[in-house]
Design a protein around this motif. Sequence first.
Motif, PDB file in Angstrom:
ATOM      1  N   LEU A  24      -7.474  -5.677  -2.661  1.00 26.17           N
ATOM      2  CA  LEU A  24      -6.052  -5.512  -2.370  1.00 26.17           C
ATOM      3  C   LEU A  24      -5.357  -4.827  -3.540  1.00 26.17           C
ATOM      4  N   TYR A  25      -5.684  -5.254  -4.749  1.00 28.96           N
ATOM      5  CA  TYR A  25      -5.078  -4.635  -5.939  1.00 28.96           C
ATOM      6  C   TYR A  25      -5.399  -3.141  -5.989  1.00 28.96           C
ATOM      7  N   GLU A  26      -6.652  -2.783  -5.716  1.00 25.90           N
ATOM      8  CA  GLU A  26      -7.053  -1.381  -5.757  1.00 25.90           C
ATOM      9  C   GLU A  26      -6.352  -0.569  -4.681  1.00 25.90           C
ATOM     10  N   CYS A  27      -6.120  -1.191  -3.523  1.00 28.97           N
ATOM     11  CA  CYS A  27      -5.401  -0.515  -2.446  1.00 28.97           C
ATOM     12  C   CYS A  27      -3.955  -0.236  -2.856  1.00 28.97           C
ATOM     13  N   VAL A  28      -3.289  -1.242  -3.416  1.00 24.81           N
ATOM     14  CA  VAL A  28      -1.912  -1.070  -3.881  1.00 24.81           C
ATOM     15  C   VAL A  28      -1.858  -0.037  -5.000  1.00 24.81           C
ATOM     16  N   SER A  29      -2.859  -0.079  -5.883  1.00 27.99           N
ATOM     17  CA  SER A  29      -2.935   0.882  -6.976  1.00 27.99           C
ATOM     18  C   SER A  29      -3.099   2.298  -6.437  1.00 27.99           C
ATOM     19  N   ARG A  30      -3.873   2.433  -5.366  1.00 21.85           N
ATOM     20  CA  ARG A  30      -4.102   3.737  -4.751  1.00 21.85           C
ATOM     21  C   ARG A  30      -2.804   4.279  -4.143  1.00 21.85           C
ATOM     22  N   ILE A  31      -2.082   3.417  -3.443  1.00 16.33           N
ATOM     23  CA  ILE A  31      -0.801   3.821  -2.864  1.00 16.33           C
ATOM     24  C   ILE A  31       0.164   4.224  -3.980  1.00 16.33           C
TER      25      ILE A  31
END
Length: 212
Positions: A24-31
Amino acid sequence: MGETKRKVRSDRKKDVKPTVDIELYECVSRISHITKTPIKDVGEIFCKHGLYSKKVIDNLSQYFRRNIQFNNTLYMGNRELLSERVTRKPSENRTRITIRFRQEVYDHISDLAYALDRTVSTTVAMLLDAAVRNTDILNQYVGEYVDEVLDDNRKKELRHVLKYINKNNPYEDEVTLYHLINNIMDKAVDKTINARIAIDSWLDQVIDREED
């Protein structure tokens, strides 16, 4: 002379530091990377969208232990559900993220935490995860960014390409605007360029192939 009390700003934000799964953190970081927006702001925006989305709250309501009226809907809690207060073993696949909320939003999250019988921090983690998984919210957020940084011709070209991809997509899953831009950013030779430049370059290549 007595001490002068510092005036508290009415728009002062409260910090919440939920522990979330690495994915989830990596997804938010990607966005965050795609839209050039700080992670803390991305987290706040998605939580706010999720908080006022019936689809997201309906999804979270399966975990409600207490009755609550939320967004004009009365949700019935289930006391038989186990509380999150049961100790969860630490995991290396989790990390902490800091999000700041205005008092009004924080109060609504606290109401949600009451229904879930969970801490505000855990509730924010659940809310963020549910909001990011909601393709309507994800595409709205990325779409607003695209509308802001691309001119009308480029936006039209991008939507045309996306429509073509989905029309000829042999797979069941729809290719969303976020997935398309994420893929464009992945394929960019220079990983430091912003999304607008990456999209422009990618569209030029696509248009050139169509004209050949």
